[in-house]
Write a protein that holds these residues in place. Structure first.
Motif, PDB file in Angstrom:
ATOM      1  N   LYS A   3      40.065 -14.332  -2.562  1.00  0.00           N
ATOM      2  CA  LYS A   3      41.468 -14.704  -2.737  1.00  0.00           C
ATOM      3  C   LYS A   3      41.839 -14.481  -4.204  1.00  0.00           C
ATOM      4  O   LYS A   3      41.135 -14.892  -5.116  1.00  0.00           O
ATOM      5  CB  LYS A   3      41.625 -16.182  -2.367  1.00  0.00           C
ATOM      6  N   ILE A   4      42.964 -13.810  -4.420  1.00  0.00           N
ATOM      7  CA  ILE A   4      43.408 -13.590  -5.795  1.00  0.00           C
ATOM      8  C   ILE A   4      44.363 -14.709  -6.163  1.00  0.00           C
ATOM      9  O   ILE A   4      45.388 -14.911  -5.504  1.00  0.00           O
ATOM     10  CB  ILE A   4      44.096 -12.211  -5.927  1.00  0.00           C
ATOM     11  N   LEU A   5      43.999 -15.496  -7.199  1.00  0.00           N
ATOM     12  CA  LEU A   5      44.779 -16.682  -7.531  1.00  0.00           C
ATOM     13  C   LEU A   5      46.095 -16.289  -8.198  1.00  0.00           C
ATOM     14  O   LEU A   5      47.158 -16.668  -7.784  1.00  0.00           O
ATOM     15  CB  LEU A   5      43.967 -17.607  -8.438  1.00  0.00           C
ATOM     16  N   VAL A  14      48.739  -3.643  -4.513  1.00  0.00           N
ATOM     17  CA  VAL A  14      47.734  -2.885  -3.753  1.00  0.00           C
ATOM     18  C   VAL A  14      47.503  -1.590  -4.518  1.00  0.00           C
ATOM     19  O   VAL A  14      48.462  -0.941  -4.936  1.00  0.00           O
ATOM     20  CB  VAL A  14      48.271  -2.579  -2.333  1.00  0.00           C
ATOM     21  N   TYR A  15      46.248  -1.229  -4.708  1.00  0.00           N
ATOM     22  CA  TYR A  15      45.949  -0.046  -5.530  1.00  0.00           C
ATOM     23  C   TYR A  15      45.967   1.218  -4.658  1.00  0.00           C
ATOM     24  O   TYR A  15      44.931   1.809  -4.355  1.00  0.00           O
ATOM     25  CB  TYR A  15      44.593  -0.208  -6.226  1.00  0.00           C
ATOM     26  N   GLU A  16      47.184   1.601  -4.279  1.00  0.00           N
ATOM     27  CA  GLU A  16      47.346   2.725  -3.351  1.00  0.00           C
ATOM     28  C   GLU A  16      46.715   4.013  -3.872  1.00  0.00           C
ATOM     29  O   GLU A  16      46.288   4.863  -3.105  1.00  0.00           O
ATOM     30  CB  GLU A  16      48.839   2.979  -3.075  1.00  0.00           C
ATOM     31  N   LEU A  24      42.026  -2.964  -2.938  1.00  0.00           N
ATOM     32  CA  LEU A  24      42.303  -4.249  -3.582  1.00  0.00           C
ATOM     33  C   LEU A  24      41.414  -4.552  -4.778  1.00  0.00           C
ATOM     34  O   LEU A  24      41.789  -5.326  -5.663  1.00  0.00           O
ATOM     35  CB  LEU A  24      42.153  -5.380  -2.552  1.00  0.00           C
ATOM     36  N   THR A  25      40.233  -3.961  -4.826  1.00  0.00           N
ATOM     37  CA  THR A  25      39.370  -4.247  -5.975  1.00  0.00           C
ATOM     38  C   THR A  25      39.376  -3.042  -6.928  1.00  0.00           C
ATOM     39  O   THR A  25      39.794  -1.951  -6.559  1.00  0.00           O
ATOM     40  CB  THR A  25      37.923  -4.532  -5.535  1.00  0.00           C
ATOM     41  N   TYR A  67      45.300   4.140 -14.199  1.00  0.00           N
ATOM     42  CA  TYR A  67      46.566   4.364 -13.491  1.00  0.00           C
ATOM     43  C   TYR A  67      46.519   3.902 -12.032  1.00  0.00           C
ATOM     44  O   TYR A  67      47.550   3.810 -11.379  1.00  0.00           O
ATOM     45  CB  TYR A  67      47.006   5.834 -13.579  1.00  0.00           C
ATOM     46  N   TYR A  68      45.342   3.594 -11.527  1.00  0.00           N
ATOM     47  CA  TYR A  68      45.279   2.983 -10.188  1.00  0.00           C
ATOM     48  C   TYR A  68      45.901   1.579 -10.238  1.00  0.00           C
ATOM     49  O   TYR A  68      46.404   1.102  -9.234  1.00  0.00           O
ATOM     50  CB  TYR A  68      43.837   2.769  -9.724  1.00  0.00           C
TER      51      TYR A  68
END
Ligand SMILES: Cc1ncc(C[n+]2csc(CCOP(=O)(O)OP(=O)(O)O)c2C)c(N)n1
Ligand code: SF4
Length: 476
Positions: A3-5, A14-16, A24-25, A67-68
């Motif tokens: 969970k990201i606080l 979201v790192y499209e 996500l990471t 840039y992500y």
């Protein structure tokens, strides 16, 4: 999924852009200092309300994929070149916030020249220099900041002074320069030092936002993967070992007295342009050149001779005159060691078509003003092309039987005219008479606009007429 606080709005949700299923990471290893520094920078950009005018520059290194993550402007650049690119961006967009984010391999090895000169110019950018004592991305090779005795992939027995020199303290080097406004080394170690780094990051960015001051923040940072340590151990190593070589602290701070710098571009008023570009002189009178508009002219000319024979100015005159005839033109000089004594040459293209490259590899016309030039370029001329050579200086005839050849004693004729240097204009006169690609009248009229030395205009006009006369006599 963790969970990201709280995540700064400077990061994408979201790192499209990240390839693969995991959006996500980040790509950073657990415990890597890059991730922490990213957070400090992102948070500051959000708090200062400058996310949308920030341009983040990431060269090669583990942070090349910034840039992500950063929802800012992003430019990925070649290894070491971030300060040069940052300079261009800042100068073009003085109101933007430009961040040069670099590793130690990037900034202190391949990019040393760029950072020194950007700092020395006092560019209005913020540099974050991540010193993790190793090349992370490529698998742990020695960096300029690697410690003496430290084992890396390329120093398997440990770095030695004899072999690799001393670790470079970049902050101290940058601080010796006059222009930088704020230089500090911080570390991402324990909570206290990280919180101090947070303040420093904010100060540096504020300095750019408010005053366009150059700041350089070196961040001692963990690379657990290449140090072969656990994340916790690597953070202790920063404090216990790395900091001994690279003491943290402010190395230079003149931010209080620095008044700010205006990077706004000086622009030229439209009304001044004709004067600056001498447009009046370059005006194309289409009526005068109507005869040439229908011709499918496409000449690639190589002009070669000794330095001092006016080879380059022969090319300049041809291309300037070509422009006045509404042709596309290009002029490319070749300066080399040959300028002193051997062959100098230039390439000129004169065409009705758009020119892609100014290079002339296979000329349609070769003008050879000395023997080495004829020897060097004769075989390059296209079949059906033209060779004009000065037979008062060249003691052999061209061997080619598939090209047109004009031998003209240009130097001898110029001597008779009273100035050896006019040989090049004799050739101009001969060429335009022979090929009929330009109006002799217009060339003579425009010569005064093109030649730098106005006292030579008359002599050169005579030379052009003499060259034309020579061709007319040949045809009789
Ligand atoms: C011109 C060029 N030379 C070499 C490389 C190979 N290369 C990629 S990253 C890197 C070193 C990166 O180390 P550093 O700047 O310390 O960043 P880190 O990965 O530790 O964050 C090298 C040498 C390259 N990509 N381009
Ligand atoms: S290799 Fe090192 S610098 Fe690169 S992401 Fe992993 S820990 Fe960070």
């Amino acid at each position: 999924m963790n969970k990201i606080l709280k995540k700064s709005s400077t990061f994408y949700d979201v790192y499209e852009r990240r390839p693969g299923a995991d959006k996500l990471t980040t790509t950073y290893c657990p415990g890597c200092g890059h991730g922490v520094l990213h957070k400090l920078v992102a948070e500051a950009l959000e708090d200062f309300g400058v996310r949308d005018k920030t341009i983040f520059i990431s060269p090669v290194g583990c942070s090349v994929f910034a840039y992500y993550y950063f929802h800012t402007g992003n430019v990925q650049v070649a290894h070491g070149r971030a300060p040069a690119v940052a300079t261009g961006i800042k100068r073009a967009h003085p109101d933007s916030v430009v961040i040069s984010y670099q590793g130690d391999g990037d900034l202190a090895a391949i990019g040393t020249a760029e950072i020194i000169h950007a700092a020395n110019r006092g560019e209005g950018i913020t540099v974050f220099f991540v010193n993790n004592a190793v090349y992370g991305m490529t698998g742990g090779q020695m960096a300029p900041t690697t410690l003496i005795g430290q084992k890396t992939m390329t120093t398997p027995r440990g770095r030695t002074v004899e072999n690799e020199g001393f670790p470079i303290r970049m902050s101290e080097v940058i601080a010796t320069l006059e222009a930088p406004v704020f230089v500090e080394r911080v570390m991402i170690g324990d909570t206290k030092s990280t919180m101090h780094a947070r303040q420093t990051v904010r100060k540096a960015l504020k300095l750019q936002i408010e005053k366009n001051g150059f700041s350089f923040i070196e961040v001692l940072s963990a690379c657990p993967s290449q140090l072969k340590m656990t994340p916790i151990r690597s953070k202790l190593w920063i404090k216990e070992v790395l900091e001994k070589q690279f003491p943290v602290g402010v190395k230079k701070d003149i931010s209080d007295t620095f008044e700010g710098r205006d990077f706004t571009r000086r622009t030229v008023a439209d009304s001044d342009l004709p004067d600056i570009l001498n447009l009046e002189a370059a005006h194309i009178d289409l009526k005068k050149v109507a005869h040439y508009q229908e011709k499918p002219v496409n000449e690639e000319i190589k002009i070669a001779g000794f330095g001092g024979q006016g080879v380059l100015s022969l090319g300049t005159v041809l291309s300037e005159m070509g422009m006045r005839h509404n042709y596309e033109v290009s002029w490319l000089p070749s300066y080399g060691p040959e300028m002193r004594g051997g062959t100098a040459n230039c390439s000129v293209k004169i065409s009705k078509k758009k020119i892609g490259s100014p290079l002339v590899a296979n000329p349609t016309i070769l003008i050879a003003m000395n023997r080495p030039s004829l020897d060097k370029f004769e075989n390059d001329v296209i079949s059906g092309g033209l060779i004009i050579y000065d037979d008062s200086l060249i003691d052999r005839k061209p061997q080619r039987s598939d090209v047109n050849i004009i031998a003209i004693p240009a130097t001898k004729l110029a001597d008779e005219l009273g100035n050896t240097k006019a040989a090049n204009m004799i050739i101009v006169g001969a060429l335009i008479e022979y090929k009929d690609i330009m109006s002799q009248q217009l060339v003579l009229e425009s010569l005064g606009d093109v030649l730098k030395r106005k006292n030579l205009v008359e002599l050169n006009q005579k030379a052009i007429l003499l060259g034309a006369e020579f061709i007319k006599n040949l045809n009789k």
